[in-house]
Design an enzyme around this catalytic site. Structure first.
Site, PDB file in Angstrom:
ATOM      1  N   LYS A  35       0.786  -1.315   0.015  1.00 52.85           N
ATOM      2  CA  LYS A  35      -0.162   0.018  -0.023  1.00 52.85           C
ATOM      3  C   LYS A  35       0.749   1.255   0.141  1.00 52.85           C
ATOM      4  O   LYS A  35       2.133   1.087   0.134  1.00 52.85           O
ATOM      5  CB  LYS A  35      -1.055  -0.128   1.180  1.00 52.85           C
ATOM      6  CG  LYS A  35      -0.242  -0.149   2.655  1.00 52.85           C
ATOM      7  CD  LYS A  35      -1.127  -0.233   3.662  1.00 52.85           C
ATOM      8  CE  LYS A  35      -0.262  -0.086   5.010  1.00 52.85           C
ATOM      9  NZ  LYS A  35      -1.489  -0.355   6.106  1.00 52.85           N
ATOM     10  N   TYR A 252      16.688  29.221   9.903  1.00 60.28           N
ATOM     11  CA  TYR A 252      15.389  29.957  10.097  1.00 60.28           C
ATOM     12  C   TYR A 252      15.000  29.984  11.686  1.00 60.28           C
ATOM     13  O   TYR A 252      15.180  28.816  12.469  1.00 60.28           O
ATOM     14  CB  TYR A 252      13.940  29.509   9.565  1.00 60.28           C
ATOM     15  CG  TYR A 252      13.801  29.608   8.172  1.00 60.28           C
ATOM     16  CD1 TYR A 252      13.778  31.180   7.843  1.00 60.28           C
ATOM     17  CD2 TYR A 252      13.816  28.828   7.083  1.00 60.28           C
ATOM     18  CE1 TYR A 252      13.766  31.333   6.310  1.00 60.28           C
ATOM     19  CE2 TYR A 252      13.697  29.110   5.665  1.00 60.28           C
ATOM     20  CZ  TYR A 252      13.688  30.313   5.399  1.00 60.28           C
ATOM     21  OH  TYR A 252      13.577  30.735   3.940  1.00 60.28           O
TER      22      TYR A 252
END
Length: 360
Positions: A35, A252
């Site tokens: 899957k 950041y």
């Protein structure tokens, strides 16, 4: 020139892990779970790597159709079953096996016109409380399905919530056996964790998933200690080097500051490539084959690494984000997640290369 990041999928490693699953549960039917686009490896690649499986299991009906188009003629199991009556018709025409976990799915099969024939896996809710019937409803559903000429074979199944913990499957197995008592049908219970450590749950068919991709189903385990091989490497290169003085900040939010002069490298990989943004400073990474760690906040396209352990590193040096030197589980643990998520989150923009020693 293309950006230097790429992922490599190893077909031989998939074959190795599949063989190990068979060794742990000899004689059982083996459903290889593919899957989520083969856990991010590519559905076609997973089908190649697990070609020796007895069947393939997934949740996406378009994926099942793709498997048939690409030549997989073996059993295919739809792990969430049908989502509407059209899916039941597709299952009949494409020879798909269906999990049945709720009453509507029984009704859709009852309404199916002859001469359709579908293998059904009746799911019991053994304590996870996601999908499956409770005790009485499970036995009632079995009776209804067993009477249907369109149901070619019935298998009883459940899914474990805690098979990765010592004794964690015991109560679920007790509940399952109580509900299944006297019902003449084969059993399918074991996921990766139960395949590896709960022999009593092997039943007639196992359904390994993440172990086939070389990651551990155990939160604090090591896949290599289990004999598993990594099936995916995520690699890039340094695109810049910076010299920091004491107190300089990185990235950041300035979440990392140098406590002494240091060299850092900038890697062409970020959260838009599937690397976890929440990975903290100190997450393991390898530069030129040497383990080191990230520093600062992961950005969309870049992350930074400490070059102290790799004094010879320079722009162009090879970086492994996860793979052979840095296990994917180590990155996942540092990031507060699991290897499954990292594999499945690999971004479409990352080129995928396939290694196969059987390719001429």
């Amino acid at each position: 020139m293309p950006r230097p990041i790429r992922a490599t999928v190893s077909i031989p490693a998939m074959r190795h892990n599949l063989a190990l699953a068979r060794e742990r549960a000899p004689g059982r039917f083996l459903w290889a779970v593919v899957k989520a686009n083969g856990y991010g490896h590519g559905l076609a690649n997973a089908a190649r790597g697990f070609a020796a499986a007895d069947g393939l299991a997934l949740v996406e009906f378009d994926g099942a159709a793709q498997l048939r188009r690409e030549g997989w003629s073996g059993p295919v199991l739809m792990l969430e079953g049908a989502f509407d009556p059209v899916d039941v018709s597709q299952a009949a025409s494409e020879r798909l096996s269906l999990v049945v976990h709720e009453a509507r799915q029984v009704e859709w099969l009852e309404a199916l016109a002859a001469p359709a024939s579908i293998e059904v896996f009746l799911k019991f809710n053994s304590g996870m409380n996601r999908l499956g019937f409770g005790h009485d409803a499970f036995r009632e559903a079995f009776g209804r399905l067993a009477r249907l000429p369109s149901v070619s074979r019935l298998t009883l199944m459940t899914h474990f919530a805690n098979a990765d913990l010592d004794g964690g499957a015991d109560e679920a197995m007790r509940r399952f056996e109580a509900a299944a008592e006297g019902l003449p049908a084969p059993r399918s219970l074991a996921n990766s964790a139960a395949t590896l450590q709960v022999p009593g749950a092997h039943g007639d068919a196992i359904r390994p998933g993440v172990m086939l991709y070389g990651a551990t189903p155990f939160g604090d385990g090591d896949a290599r200690a289990l004999g598993l091989r990594p099936t995916m490497r995520l690699e890039s290169r340094l695109i810049a080097v910076q010299e920091l003085t004491t107190g300089d900040a990185v990235g950041y939010g300035s979440t990392f500051r140098a406590s002494q002069p240091m060299r850092i490298g900038v890697v062409a990989c970020g959260y838009a490539d599937g690397y976890p943004r929440h990975a903290p400073s100190g997450t393991p990474v390898a530069v030129d084959g040497v383990r080191t760690a990230t520093v600062g906040r992961v950005a969309m396209d870049m992350l930074m690494v400490d070059l102290g352990p790799v004094p010879g590193a320079r722009p162009g040096s090879a970086v492994e984000l996860w793979g052979e030197v840095v296990p994917i589980d180590a990155v996942a643990r540092a990031s507060g997640t699991i290897g499954y998520e990292l594999m499945c989150a690999l971004a479409q923009r990352v080129p995928l290369r396939v290694e196969d020693d059987a390719t001429p």
